[in-house]
Write an enzyme that holds these catalytic residues in place. Structure first.
Site, PDB file in Angstrom:
ATOM      1  N   HIS A 306       0.506  -1.154   0.245  1.00  7.04           N
ATOM      2  CA  HIS A 306       0.362   0.199  -0.042  1.00  7.04           C
ATOM      3  C   HIS A 306       0.772   0.699   0.080  1.00  7.04           C
ATOM      4  CE1 HIS A 306      -3.192   2.953   1.185  1.00  7.04           C
ATOM      5  NE2 HIS A 306      -3.694   1.881   0.917  1.00  7.04           N
ATOM      6  N   ASP A 364      -8.130  -5.658   0.040  1.00  3.26           N
ATOM      7  CA  ASP A 364      -8.296  -6.103  -1.225  1.00  3.26           C
ATOM      8  C   ASP A 364      -7.827  -8.123  -0.832  1.00  3.26           C
ATOM      9  OD1 ASP A 364      -7.855  -3.404  -3.118  1.00  3.26           O
ATOM     10  OD2 ASP A 364      -9.738  -4.210  -2.555  1.00  3.26           O
TER      11      ASP A 364
HETATM   12  C1  SDX Z   1      -5.762  -0.093  -2.674  1.00  6.93           C
HETATM   13  O1  SDX Z   1      -4.446   4.139  -1.680  1.00  6.93           O
HETATM   14  C2  SDX Z   1      -5.761   4.126  -1.557  1.00  6.93           C
HETATM   15  O2  SDX Z   1      -6.017   4.164  -0.098  1.00  6.93           O
HETATM   16  C3  SDX Z   1      -5.484   2.673  -1.984  1.00  6.93           C
HETATM   17  C4  SDX Z   1      -7.156   1.474  -1.655  1.00  6.93           C
HETATM   18  C5  SDX Z   1      -8.320   2.653  -0.806  1.00  6.93           C
HETATM   19  O3  SDX Z   1      -9.206   2.705  -0.326  1.00  6.93           O
HETATM   20  O4  SDX Z   1      -8.449   3.442  -2.264  1.00  6.93           O
HETATM   21  O5  SDX Z   1      -6.450   1.749   0.226  1.00  6.93           O
HETATM   22  C6  SDX Z   1      -7.310   0.810  -1.892  1.00  6.93           C
HETATM   23  O6  SDX Z   1      -5.780   0.308  -3.847  1.00  6.93           O
HETATM   24  C7  SDX Z   1      -5.218  -0.952  -2.127  1.00  6.93           C
HETATM   25  C8  SDX Z   1      -4.220  -1.625  -2.980  1.00  6.93           C
HETATM   26  C9  SDX Z   1      -4.632  -2.737  -4.269  1.00  6.93           C
HETATM   27  N1  SDX Z   1      -3.747  -2.843  -4.761  1.00  6.93           N
HETATM   28  C10 SDX Z   1      -2.953  -3.847  -4.679  1.00  6.93           C
HETATM   29  O7  SDX Z   1      -2.466  -5.272  -3.601  1.00  6.93           O
HETATM   30  C11 SDX Z   1      -2.418  -4.620  -6.270  1.00  6.93           C
HETATM   31  C12 SDX Z   1      -0.139  -5.220  -5.570  1.00  6.93           C
HETATM   32  N2  SDX Z   1       0.174  -4.166  -4.716  1.00  6.93           N
HETATM   33  C13 SDX Z   1       1.139  -3.248  -5.768  1.00  6.93           C
HETATM   34  O8  SDX Z   1       0.626  -2.566  -6.775  1.00  6.93           O
HETATM   35  C14 SDX Z   1       1.365  -1.774  -4.462  1.00  6.93           C
HETATM   36  O9  SDX Z   1       1.542  -1.780  -2.991  1.00  6.93           O
HETATM   37  C15 SDX Z   1       0.240  -0.572  -4.495  1.00  6.93           C
HETATM   38  C16 SDX Z   1       0.161   0.141  -5.796  1.00  6.93           C
HETATM   39  C17 SDX Z   1      -0.383  -0.991  -3.981  1.00  6.93           C
HETATM   40  C18 SDX Z   1       1.010   0.194  -4.063  1.00  6.93           C
HETATM   41  O10 SDX Z   1       2.521   1.031  -5.057  1.00  6.93           O
HETATM   42  P1  SDX Z   1       3.802   2.132  -4.688  1.00  6.93           P
HETATM   43  O11 SDX Z   1       2.614   2.303  -3.242  1.00  6.93           O
HETATM   44  O12 SDX Z   1       3.575   3.094  -5.804  1.00  6.93           O
HETATM   45  O13 SDX Z   1       4.687   1.174  -3.752  1.00  6.93           O
HETATM   46  P2  SDX Z   1       5.627   0.708  -5.107  1.00  6.93           P
HETATM   47  O14 SDX Z   1       5.387   0.232  -6.277  1.00  6.93           O
HETATM   48  O15 SDX Z   1       6.889   1.731  -5.787  1.00  6.93           O
HETATM   49  O16 SDX Z   1       6.668  -0.154  -3.800  1.00  6.93           O
HETATM   50  C19 SDX Z   1       7.446  -0.501  -3.173  1.00  6.93           C
HETATM   51  C20 SDX Z   1       8.638  -2.088  -3.209  1.00  6.93           C
HETATM   52  C21 SDX Z   1       9.022  -1.629  -4.597  1.00  6.93           C
HETATM   53  O17 SDX Z   1      10.000  -2.594  -4.664  1.00  6.93           O
HETATM   54  P3  SDX Z   1      11.393  -1.364  -5.178  1.00  6.93           P
HETATM   55  O18 SDX Z   1      11.175  -1.073  -6.847  1.00  6.93           O
HETATM   56  O19 SDX Z   1      11.105  -0.880  -4.344  1.00  6.93           O
HETATM   57  O20 SDX Z   1      12.839  -1.972  -4.835  1.00  6.93           O
HETATM   58  O21 SDX Z   1       8.027  -2.621  -2.665  1.00  6.93           O
HETATM   59  C22 SDX Z   1       7.448  -3.534  -4.193  1.00  6.93           C
HETATM   60  C23 SDX Z   1       7.885  -2.761  -5.538  1.00  6.93           C
HETATM   61  O22 SDX Z   1       7.841  -3.910  -6.503  1.00  6.93           O
HETATM   62  N3  SDX Z   1       6.384  -4.143  -4.141  1.00  6.93           N
HETATM   63  C24 SDX Z   1       5.558  -5.079  -4.284  1.00  6.93           C
HETATM   64  C25 SDX Z   1       3.838  -5.206  -3.794  1.00  6.93           C
HETATM   65  N4  SDX Z   1       3.981  -3.996  -3.689  1.00  6.93           N
HETATM   66  C26 SDX Z   1       4.766  -3.379  -3.609  1.00  6.93           C
HETATM   67  N5  SDX Z   1       6.363  -6.447  -4.446  1.00  6.93           N
HETATM   68  C27 SDX Z   1       5.581  -7.677  -4.360  1.00  6.93           C
HETATM   69  N6  SDX Z   1       3.653  -7.647  -4.222  1.00  6.93           N
HETATM   70  C28 SDX Z   1       3.289  -6.535  -4.078  1.00  6.93           C
HETATM   71  N7  SDX Z   1       2.056  -6.433  -4.196  1.00  6.93           N
END
Ligand code: SDX
Length: 429
Positions: A306, A364
């Site tokens: 998140h 989720d």
């Molecule tokens: C919702 O914003 C909100 O409040 C949203 C929400 C709401 O109520 O409105 O809470 C609802 O959208 C919840 C999130 C649902 N999405 C997912 O579950 C999809 C999987 N999650 C990821 O795509 C990610 O965690 C996000 C999109 C939720 C957050 O992305 P960020 O903040 O841009 O974080 P990031 O992509 O920069 O990740 C930071 C690091 C990265 O690694 P590095 O590049 O630093 O090496 O963490 C890793 C990412 O690769 N990472 C993950 C991961 N999520 C982040 N690695 C593996 N699996 C994951 N799920």
């Protein structure tokens, strides 16, 4: 405002900016005069360090894993309140007394029907259209039917439009589901509460009476509460930006639905269940955890991570509890997807990659298992998210309209394209 100012030295000049303190949470540096003073912009793709507005509606402490709606913890609202009460709180800032709640609930109940002619929109879609495509289209079309509540400068029209959206969104969602399975639309009933009415419109058929389980109705109501609002997430920011141009509330909510559809946002509940089904068994979890950690593999654990929460999403805890209640009520003893989810969570929370990056289950992760058990197809999961989030979008939209400092949102950019050059005739290219 803080007594201290933020100081910036850039390109040989010194600047000072006011610091504003919030009730709780990080203070902000007001850089609104930066460009005027320095000719420079701030640069923050994804807005990881940018506050887009002042708000009094919701506060998230990502490090602590807490979520407040108008100061009330989500756990208490989910445990003691109702979705309609939460709608009133989000819209008005205070919990309603018994009289206020009754008036509000009655008003919502009496706006649940759609203009009969709107049924024709559904029949313009293929039966296999994704229900979110139908939601975007039909919600946007509300502005073609309810002209008397599209003048955003009129507070009374904003109030009517807000209530119409909260009231009609379950009816539209249920109609999208019925259309997708080829069953007749079911009209709302004024003798049912909000969640029971939605289950009735989704799962009853004209041929027989449907007994709605109070446990499932309460679970549905609680799931709506958990999804109601969440600060300036992508879809809420979309609604605010659309609204900042003066667009009508129906068009703004349609834009929010479109943004929520993405798998990184509201579409994650559908993607998380598809992921659990693809993993299939506990024995395959290590393979997928390895893929999630592999920088060369685009695969991510859906329902994990998140932007704000760097701790357990408090909504996920309540959702996990609700999941067990629903499975218990339905007599589902061993759901293989739940087994995979519980084991995946345990493995991930002990894996140094996820610990170091502070990746925890979000709302989720367990919602899909719960909704599937309740009888919803995965294609309906994000529709249910949009149904519940409509009140948050509308509360934030109203707050933006009423903010005297509100202006049309128009970000700038760092231009890295071609510099000025003359046109080249085609015979010289
Ligand atoms: C919702 O914003 C909100 O409040 C949203 C929400 C709401 O109520 O409105 O809470 C609802 O959208 C919840 C999130 C649902 N999405 C997912 O579950 C999809 C999987 N999650 C990821 O795509 C990610 O965690 C996000 C999109 C939720 C957050 O992305 P960020 O903040 O841009 O974080 P990031 O992509 O920069 O990740 C930071 C690091 C990265 O690694 P590095 O590049 O630093 O090496 O963490 C890793 C990412 O690769 N990472 C993950 C991961 N999520 C982040 N690695 C593996 N699996 C994951 N799920």
């Amino acid at each position: 405002m803080s007594d201290d100012n933020a100081k910036l030295a850039s390109l040989g000049k010194d600047y000072e900016f006011a610091i504003h303190d919030g009730t709780v949470g990080p203070s902000v540096i007001d850089v609104s005069t930066l460009y005027g003073q320095s000719g420079q912009f701030t640069y923050d793709p994804g807005f990881t360090s940018t506050a887009s507005c002042k708000s009094t509606i919701t506060f998230i402490d990502g490090e602590a894993g807490t979520l407040l709606h108008r100061g009330y913890p989500i756990e208490q609202l989910a445990d003691k309140g109702s979705f309609i009460e939460t709608c009133y709180l989000l819209l008005n800032g205070e919990l309603p007394n018994a009289k206020e709640l009754e008036e509000f609930e009655t008003a919502i109940t009496q706006h649940t029907m759609l203009h009969e002619q709107m049924n024709r929109f559904f029949h313009g879609f293929r039966r296999d259209a994704h229900p979110m495509a139908i939601m975007v289209g039909v919600v946007g079309a509300l502005s073609a039917f309810y002209h008397d509540s599209t003048d955003i400068g009129d507070e009374e029209q904003r109030r009517i439009a807000s209530r119409r959206l909260i009231a009609k969104i379950p009816t539209i969602a249920a109609m999208a589901y019925k259309y997708s399975i080829g069953q007749p639309f079911v009209y709302p009933r004024n003798d049912l509460d909000y969640a029971s009415n939605f289950l009735h419109m989704c799962f009853s058929v004209p041929c027989e009476e449907m007994n709605i389980s109070p446990v499932l109705a309460q679970a549905m109501d609680r799931i709506f509460i958990l999804h109601a609002d969440h600060e300036q997430n992508a879809s809420t920011s979309t609604v605010r930006l659309a609204g900042s141009s003066g667009a009508n509330p129906f068009a703004c909510v349609a834009a929010g639905i479109a943004c929520l559809w993405g798998p990184s946002h509201g579409g994650a509940n559908e993607a998380a269940l598809d992921m659990l089904a693809e993993i299939g068994s506990v024995s395959r979890i290590p393979e997928f955890v390895a893929r999630a950690k592999d920088k060369n593999d685009p695969f991510r654990l859906m329902g994990f991570g998140h932007r704000v929460y760097k701790n357990y999403d408090p909504r996920a805890r309540v959702m996990q509890k609700t999941c067990h209640e629903v499975l218990g009520e339905l007599g589902i003893k061993d759901d293989p997807l739940l087994d995979v989810a519980m084991e995946l969570e345990k493995i991930a929370l002990n894996d140094e990659y996820f610990v170091e990056k502070k990746l925890y289950p979000n709302i989720d992760f367990y919602s899909g298992i719960t909704l599937k058990a309740m009888g919803f197809p995965t294609s309906m999961f994000t529709v249910l998210f949009a149904l519940a989030r409509t009140v948050g979008w509308i509360a934030q939209w109203n707050e933006m309209i009423e903010d005297p400092s509100q202006r049309i949102g128009r970000p700038r950019q760092l231009y890295v394209g071609a510099g000025p050059r003359d046109y080249v005739d085609i015979n010289k290219r």
